[in-house]
Structures are given as structure tokens and as C-alpha cells.
Design a protein around this motif. Structure first.
Motif, mmCIF file in Angstrom:
data_model
loop_
_atom_site.group_PDB
_atom_site.id
_atom_site.type_symbol
_atom_site.label_atom_id
_atom_site.label_comp_id
_atom_site.label_asym_id
_atom_site.label_seq_id
_atom_site.Cartn_x
_atom_site.Cartn_y
_atom_site.Cartn_z
ATOM 1 N N THR A 406 48.864 41.404 63.043
ATOM 2 C CA THR A 406 49.366 40.434 62.064
ATOM 3 C C THR A 406 49.482 40.985 60.988
ATOM 4 N N PRO A 407 50.705 41.177 60.145
ATOM 5 C CA PRO A 407 50.799 41.700 58.687
ATOM 6 C C PRO A 407 49.874 41.030 57.797
ATOM 7 N N PRO A 408 48.729 41.945 56.974
ATOM 8 C CA PRO A 408 48.030 41.369 56.266
ATOM 9 C C PRO A 408 48.485 40.513 55.042
ATOM 10 N N ARG A 409 47.704 39.656 54.430
ATOM 11 C CA ARG A 409 48.329 38.865 53.128
ATOM 12 C C ARG A 409 47.306 39.045 52.028
ATOM 13 N N ILE A 410 47.758 39.368 50.849
ATOM 14 C CA ILE A 410 46.930 39.541 49.579
ATOM 15 C C ILE A 410 46.611 38.150 49.378
ATOM 16 N N VAL A 411 45.244 37.865 49.060
ATOM 17 C CA VAL A 411 44.541 36.396 48.932
ATOM 18 C C VAL A 411 43.707 36.775 47.527
ATOM 19 N N SER A 412 43.656 37.745 46.795
ATOM 20 C CA SER A 412 43.035 37.855 45.824
ATOM 21 C C SER A 412 43.510 39.244 44.626
ATOM 22 N N LEU A 413 43.906 38.974 43.605
ATOM 23 C CA LEU A 413 44.352 39.847 42.639
ATOM 24 C C LEU A 413 43.609 39.798 41.377
ATOM 25 N N ASP A 414 42.848 41.009 41.189
ATOM 26 C CA ASP A 414 41.852 41.113 39.758
ATOM 27 C C ASP A 414 42.359 42.080 39.005
ATOM 28 N N GLY A 419 44.250 46.341 30.085
ATOM 29 C CA GLY A 419 45.039 46.623 29.017
ATOM 30 C C GLY A 419 46.469 46.113 29.075
ATOM 31 N N LEU A 420 46.426 44.883 29.978
ATOM 32 C CA LEU A 420 47.805 44.502 30.280
ATOM 33 C C LEU A 420 48.417 43.456 28.948
ATOM 34 N N GLN A 435 44.814 33.308 46.489
ATOM 35 C CA GLN A 435 43.754 32.098 46.254
ATOM 36 C C GLN A 435 42.875 32.488 44.793
ATOM 37 N N GLN A 436 42.668 33.428 44.550
ATOM 38 C CA GLN A 436 42.112 34.079 43.277
ATOM 39 C C GLN A 436 42.807 34.812 42.410
ATOM 40 N N LEU A 437 43.130 34.532 41.239
ATOM 41 C CA LEU A 437 44.142 35.243 40.216
ATOM 42 C C LEU A 437 43.064 35.495 39.059
ATOM 43 N N ASP A 438 42.968 36.813 38.568
ATOM 44 C CA ASP A 438 42.117 37.094 37.524
ATOM 45 C C ASP A 438 42.833 38.202 36.526
ATOM 46 N N LEU A 439 43.139 37.401 35.415
ATOM 47 C CA LEU A 439 44.088 38.262 34.503
ATOM 48 C C LEU A 439 43.290 38.357 33.063
ATOM 49 N N SER A 440 42.104 38.081 33.184
ATOM 50 C CA SER A 440 41.109 37.912 31.967
ATOM 51 C C SER A 440 40.923 39.228 31.181
ATOM 52 N N SER A 464 41.166 33.686 30.713
ATOM 53 C CA SER A 464 40.273 33.880 29.519
ATOM 54 C C SER A 464 40.439 35.244 28.853
ATOM 55 N N GLY A 465 40.274 35.273 27.375
ATOM 56 C CA GLY A 465 40.283 36.360 26.776
ATOM 57 C C GLY A 465 41.710 37.159 26.510
ATOM 58 N N ASN A 466 42.678 36.215 26.395
ATOM 59 C CA ASN A 466 44.139 36.869 26.235
ATOM 60 C C ASN A 466 44.570 36.267 24.813
#
Length: 731
Positions: A406-414, A419-420, A435-440, A464-466
Motif C-alpha cells: 500500500t502506498p505510504p501516506r504522510i500524516v505528520s509534517l513538522d 526559517g520559513l 493529521q498534524q501540522l507544525d509550522l511554529s 505559533s511564533g510567526n
């Protein structure tokens, strides 16, 4: 059978038979990368083969250039004199654009040449996408890995993985497209062990004498006799072995003895597929017969065989061969009525290699590449497949990998503290299982986008912190009430829905009126333009599409409709070749067909916008006057109905294969129902419309009768069964 010795010959200019002036040859579809070559020295033409090589600089983001120290008396071809080595990171990957579902011969070549002055040849692993391919050990100073492989997507990753203290390196990458019906394996890809022709000559053969740029090496035993011809030898099966490889042959010196060929395996557990090239190259008298039995390791019997006169035919074992003790034997045994001994012209030996790990879902891969580009992220570990294998998962990701098929799926991006800057990238919304997104703790600006609320799987968002501004969209706050955890602390100019901007009353009152006028005007304008366009030329919408062929091209690719694959309500389906290499199925509309332009147009427009591994791909179409045709990918094993009814030698009789086919057909339907916007109902699902490729992978076909689900204000859509009666989607 000394493969490494032969490889050394292949790297040396003097070993190839350059007996004529090199003429320009067709290199259509060839990819030839000189690894480590500076971009300003690219491209160039290699003088002995006339192959055009380019720098690899545009295909990889890491590595450094090295140059070999030439040994006295050696004369390496130019592509093998420079190399790329990788001092940073564990996995470094090339990202190549290829044609999906096209069969390729893939060569990777490695020459150490003491480029670093340490006299310490490296050892490392080689991966194809997320799957292990081979261990490369350069103790002899050089190495080569070759494989016949069919990419299932339009990208191909070749990765070098550091496994010890030495640094991986690579000298060249070469991809050559092959004809689709050649080098067929029931399962897996084919890893080359060796390729040889039977001659006393001491020179090898490659491009331009071999149009597919395969390396051929001579082999001969003392108790054999060589025969040869000066006449031309035709090709019967599309393998196109070079002329110089089949105008000679070996026969036993003692005509009453069998001819035996032995070869060792790299591993005793290897399963082998043998491709043997036979041609009768002597003019036989009326009373002469050459006939023999072919046995492989005493287990596979090819039966009684007589070579074709001056025409090369290729035989292969349909079931992979396992050789006891790690050594294989091919036995050619003369029959009682034969007056001549057996012969053999050339042979190729492959071991079957399975690549079980599925690549990450391609929509997720595309989304990650867009995110990477949007923020200019240069992360050394972000190479190759994002999720697989698990030990090389990209930093900052977590993936769902339920099983290797089964093709893997991305469920969390940190991406916290990376420095974005700039706005929150729209590509994030394409990670539909996130399921989880962290752009802090970055420098993100602009507003909080509403599209974050549309990712239904999201449970946690940390912004947070942007330096975000404006107010949090109400739709996102509604998700918070439903349990979404949202953190926006530290954004000084950001407020929730209580932050309201005041406008002058007159302006505020006039906005709805102006908006309504604008919307109505735009709708009326668009509708009138669409109506005029429709009556002007209903066919024009198809004309603006790409992948369009003329009727003469359709006639040419089918060799004037020579081979019929089947017939249906639309018309006749013919076999064809695209660019003389890719097999296709060409469905031509019959003038008496009950299905006409409406169904033709529906199928073209649908297949040009839906793409899934379990849906038959549309290669192109013809829309020229009364000539309508659809060109599909070729499905080598026909349809499921033929196998279930016994019309074909069934390879779907076991329970596991049937279950997999059912699951794959269901995945195709799931994509139509869930993955398409708007969703699509098929309306004619039946075993005749479930096609099977060379690996018995199932794909749904026949979309001309499909309909979209009602969406928005629509209240009705036709769901009548059409065509011959099949399964009707419950929707």
C-alpha cells in the motif's frame, strides 16, 4: 562467465568492435548521464559509440566531483573518467523523469580509479526508489549494475546509501527504452547476470551495433566448433540482438554429443530467467535436419526445437528457474532423427528481483516537492522517496505505512524552526491524510488560510511564533469546536473572530449590491460564450487537448490495423506500437456503432483528467473527420472475463491472485468515487472491463459511459445501466 572481467572490458575502449565509421543512430528515449561532469562541459558526443552524454548536475542536489587516476596502459571511455561522490548524508538520490509503464534497461556504472588517493575502494548499497537493488563492492576498482525495470510512475529514483566508512560514488547512469513485449517476467524486475554471444572473437559489442545499447561479450569452450555466415539474419521477436552476435554460433565438436552451457549464480537462492537467441545460419541440404531438445537444469523442458532459417528467434522460460547448488546448466540434446548437432547463437541470463515496497502516494510526493520549492528548503535528507524505506524517512515527516503493498501516506509534517518566510504554502492542502501540522517558530506572514479547515484529517495545527496577520477564519474556529487543536500564540497581529474591521456604512451597504451585479454579469458572460462556442464547434474542446494523433499516425502505429485484439460496442480494438517501442491498444469507432461521438468525447475528457494505477491510461486520441480512435496503454494479459471463462491459459486461478485483482478493481472504483472532484460513477463494471497487465495488475477500462455524481445545486444525473449489463455502482 567472469562478469567483472567482462565489465572491465566494457569500460575499456579497445575491447569493442568498431569495424566501421560510426554513423548517427537513433537515441530516442535514451538517458545518458556522465556523473560528475561539470554542467559547462555538457553535452558531448562520445566518439567511439556516438552516444550523447549530459551532465548529471540537474538530476541531483548533492555530491562532489572526482576524477580517476588513470592506470598505465588503461584507456577508459570518457563517461567513466569523472565521477560523483557523496561525503554528506546517508542517502543521496537521483530524480529522473521517465515514461510511466515503459520498459527500461537501466545501467549504473562505477569506477573508483583511486580518485581520492586513498587506495580504499568503497562498498555501499544501491536502491531503486524505496527498494533495495544491490550492494556495490568496488574491490576490483569498478562495478556495474544492470536491470530491466518498468517504472509505475513518471519519476525514477536511483539512490546510493552509505553503509560503512567509505563514500558512495557513481560514474554513469544509462537508461534505454525496450520494446514492451520483450524481457517478460511473471513477477518482479530482471537483474542482469550476463549477456554473451558464442564466438571465438575477443571483442565485445554495444551501441551503435546494438540499437538498445546492450553490452555483449564473446564466450567459447574448447570442445565447441564455431560456425558463421555472411548473410543477413532477420529478427522475429523484437529483441533485436545485434547482427554480429547472431551470425556466429557454437556447436559441439563431437556432433553426437550434447552442447552444455554452465553458469554460476550470485546467490544460491536466485531465480533465473534465460533468454536464448537461436538462428539457423547454415544453408541445409534437402536431407539435413537440425533438431534438438532444450533442458534447463533438468527442470524446465523447452521441448523439441529447430531454429528458423536465417531468422533469430528468442526462447525464454515462462517460470523462473531455481538452480541447485548455485550453478545452472543449459543442455541442448540432439534428437534421434536429427542429422546435425545442436547450435546456440547468443543468450542473456537474468535473476528475478522483487521490489515489494510501494512508493509514497504520488499526490503526497508532488505536494512535498512543491512545499520544498516554495520555501527553498535545502535539506540533505530530503532525497528519494519521502516515506520509504522507513529508516530513510524524510526529517520532519511521519508516515502511515500499513503494509508494503500500500502506498505510504504522510500524516505528520513538522517544519518548525526552519526559517520559513512568506505565506503558508497552498500545497499543504494536497496532503489530504495529514493529521498534524507544525509550522511554529518561523517568519511566516499573511493570513491564516481557510484551506487548512478543508484537510478533514487534521487534528493538530501549530502556527505559533510567526508573523501572521488578520483574523482566524471562522471555518477553522468551527473545526476547533469539533476538537481540532489550534495554536496561534505569538502572532502579535493575529486575532480571532472577535477582531472586526469597520467600514463606512455607505460602502458596506453597497458591497452586496455591487457583488451581486458583478457575479450575475460574469455568469451571463461565461454562459453566452460557452453557448456560442458549443454551437460553433462541439469538437473544438477535444482539439485543444494534447496527445492528439492524426488518422495516418493511427494507421501507421497499427501497421494498417493488422492485429485485432478484440471487438466491442464502440468498435474494433487493434494492437499497435508507439515510437516502435511502447505497445498500445487502439480502439477505432465503427461507423455502425451505437456508441458515437458523445461517448468518445466523454471518455477522452474523463481519462485526460483522471490518473490512477488501477485505471487504464489514455495515451492519446484521434479526432479527424469521421475517424475517431482512442489509444490506450496495452494490457498484455487481456481482460478478466477471458481468464475466468477459460479462453486464456489462466494465471488467476489461485485465491491470492483473485483477491488482489478484486482489491485493485475496488481501488480503481474508490478513486473514481472519492478521489475525483466531482465523483464519477462507472455504470458498466464487469469482468470484461477489468484488464490485466503483464504482471496481472488489474485496471478498470471503458469510461465512455461514465457519469458524474450530482454536486452543489444539481438534482439529477442519469444512472441507468448502459452498454452490456454489468455491475452498477450503488450511488
Amino acid at each position: 562467465m567472469k562478469g567483472l572481467v567482462r565489465l572491465f572490458w566494457a569500460l575499456m575502449v579497445g575491447t569493442f568492435a568498431i569495424t566501421h565509421l560510426v554513423q548517427p543512430q537513433d537515441q530516442l528515449g535514451f538517458i545518458s548521464l556522465d556523473c560528475g561532469l561539470p554542467a559547462n562541459e555538457s553535452p558531448y558526443t562520445e566518439p567511439f559509440t556516438n552516444l550523447t552524454y549530459t551532465s548529471d548536475a540537474g538530476f541531483i542536489r548533492s555530491g562532489k566531483t572526482g576524477r580517476i587516476q588513470k592506470d598505465p596502459g588503461s584507456n577508459y571511455m570518457k563517461p567513466y573518467t569523472v565521477l560523483r561522490y557523496f561525503p554528506d548524508g546517508i542517502r543521496n538520490c537521483y530524480d529522473l523523469s521517465v515514461r510511466q509503464d515503459t520498459k527500461y534497461l537501466i545501467n549504473t556504472l562505477f569506477v573508483y580509479g583511486n580518485y581520492d588517493g586513498r587506495n580504499s575502494p568503497p562498498r555501499f548499497d544501491l536502491y531503486l526508489g524505496p527498494n533495495f537493488w544491490a550492494t556495490v563492492d568496488l574491490q576490483r576498482g569498478y562495478g556495474k549494475e544492470e536491470i530491466v525495470h518498468v517504472p509505475r510512475t513518471n519519476t525514477l529514483g536511483i539512490c546510493l546509501v552509505k553503509t560503512g566508512t567509505t563514500l558512495p560514488l557513481i560514474s554513469a547512469i544509462e537508461l534505454r527504452p525496450l520494446k514492451y513485449g520483450t524481457y517478460v517476467s511473471q513477477t518482479g524486475s530482471l537483474k542482469s547476470l550476463f549477456r554473451q554471444f558464442f564466438s571465438t572473437r575477443n571483442r565485445g559489442i554495444r551501441f551503435p551495433d546494438d540499437v538498445h545499447d546492450r553490452d555483449w561479450f564473446p564466450y567459447f569452450e574448447d570442445d565447441w566448433t564455431e560456425i558463421s555466415t555472411n548473410q543477413s539474419v532477420k529478427d522475429a521477436d523484437g529483441y533485436e540482438p545485434p547482427r554480429d552476435a547472431v551470425i556466429t554460433a557454437a556447436t559441439p565438436a563431437n556432433a553426437s554429443e550434447p552442447l552444455i552451457v554452465y553458469w554460476p549464480l550470485e546467490s544460491p537462492d536466485d531465480q533465473v530467467v534465460v533468454f536464448i537467441h537461436f538462428a539457423e545460419i547454415q544453408s541445409l541440404k534437402a536431407n539435413e535436419i537440425r533438431e534438438f531438445n532444450i533442458l534447463a537444469n533438468g527442470k524446465i523442458d523447452y521441448g523439441t526445437y529447430s531454429p528458423n532459417k536465417f531468422e533469430v528467434e528468442t526462447l525464454s522460460n515462462p517460470v523462473p528457474l531455481k538452480c541447485d547448488g548455485g550453478e545452472c546448466r543449459l543442455l541442448l540434446l540432439r534428437t534421434q532423427r536429427s542429422t546435425l548437432p545442436p547450435l546456440i547463437n547468443a543468450m542473456e541470463i537474468f535473476s528475478v528481483i522483487e521490489f515489494p515496497q510501494s512508493e509514497t502516494d504520488q499526490n503526497d510526493v508532488a505536494a512535498m516537492k512543491n512545499i520544498q520549492a516554495a520555501y527553498g528548503l535545502d535539506i540533505i535528507g530530503w532525497q528519494g522517496d519521502p516515506c520509504a524505506p522507513k529508516q530513510f524517512m524524510w526529517d520532519g515527516l511521519n508516515c502511515s505505512i500499513p503494509d508494503i503493498s500500500t502506498p505510504p501516506r504522510i500524516v505528520s509534517l513538522d517544519l518548525s524552526s526552519r526559517g520559513l518566510s512568506g505565506a503558508i504554502a497552498p500545497s499543504i492542502q494536497n496532503l489530504t491524510k495529514l493529521q498534524q501540522l507544525d509550522l511554529s517558530n518561523n517568519n511566516l506572514t499573511g493570513g491564516v488560510p481557510e484551506f487548512l479547515a478543508n484537510i478533514k484529517s487534521l487534528l493538530v495545527i501549530n502556527l505559533s511564533g510567526n508573523n501572521l496577520t488578520g483574523s482566524v477564519p471562522q471555518i477553522l474556529l468551527d473545526r476547533v469546536k469539533e476538537g481540532l487543536k489550534l495554536n496561534v500564540q505569538g502572532n502579535q497581529k493575529l486575532c480571532d473572530s472577535s477582531c472586526k474591521k469597520k467600514f463606512p456604512v455607505a460602502v458596506a451597504a453597497s458591497v452586496p449590491t455591487v457583488a451581486i451585479i458583478i457575479i450575475v454579469s460574469v455568469i451571463a458572460f461565461v454562459f453566452s460564450r460557452r453557448k456560442m462556442s458549443y454551437y460553433a464547434d462541439e469538437h473544438a474542446s477535444l482539439g485543444r487537448r494534447n496527445r492528439r494523433f492524426t488518422y495516418s499516425e493511427v494507421t501507421s502505429m497499427t501497421n494498417n490495423f493488422e492485429r485485432v485484439l478484440g471487438k466491442g460496442g464502440f468498435g474494433v480494438v487493434n494492437h499497435g506500437f508507439l515510437n516502435d517501442s511502447e505497445q498500445v491498444a487502439v480502439k477505432v469507432l465503427s461507423q455502425t456503432s451505437a456508441q458515437g461521438y458523445k461517448q468518445f468525447k466523454a471518455e477522452v475528457e474523463l481519462l485526460l483528467r483522471v490518473h490512477h494505477v488501477n485505471l487504464v491510461s489514455l495515451v492519446g486520441y484521434c479526432n479527424e473527420g469521421d475517424h475517431l480512435a482512442l489509444i490506450y496503454e496495452y494490457m498484455a494479459n487481456g481482460n478478466l472475463q477471458e481468464h475466468m471463462s477459460g479462453k486464456r491459459e489462466s494465471s488467476v486461478s489461485n485465491w491470492a491472485t483473485r483477491l488482489r485483482i478484486a482489491a485493485e478493481a475496488a481501488l480503481g472504483l474508490e478513486y473514481l468515487h472519492i478521489g475525483c472532484k466531482p465523483p464519477i460513477i462507472h455504470r458498466d463494471v464487469k469482468s470484461a472491463n477489468i484488464l490485466l497487465d503483464e504482471n496481472f495488475q488489474a485496471k478498470l477500462a471503458d469510461f465512455g459511459l461514465s457519469r458524474s455524481f450530482p454536486v452543489g445545486s444539481e438534482t439529477h444525473v442519469s444512472t441507468d445501466v448502459v452498454g452490456t449489463f454489468g455491475y452498477l455502482d450503488p450511488e
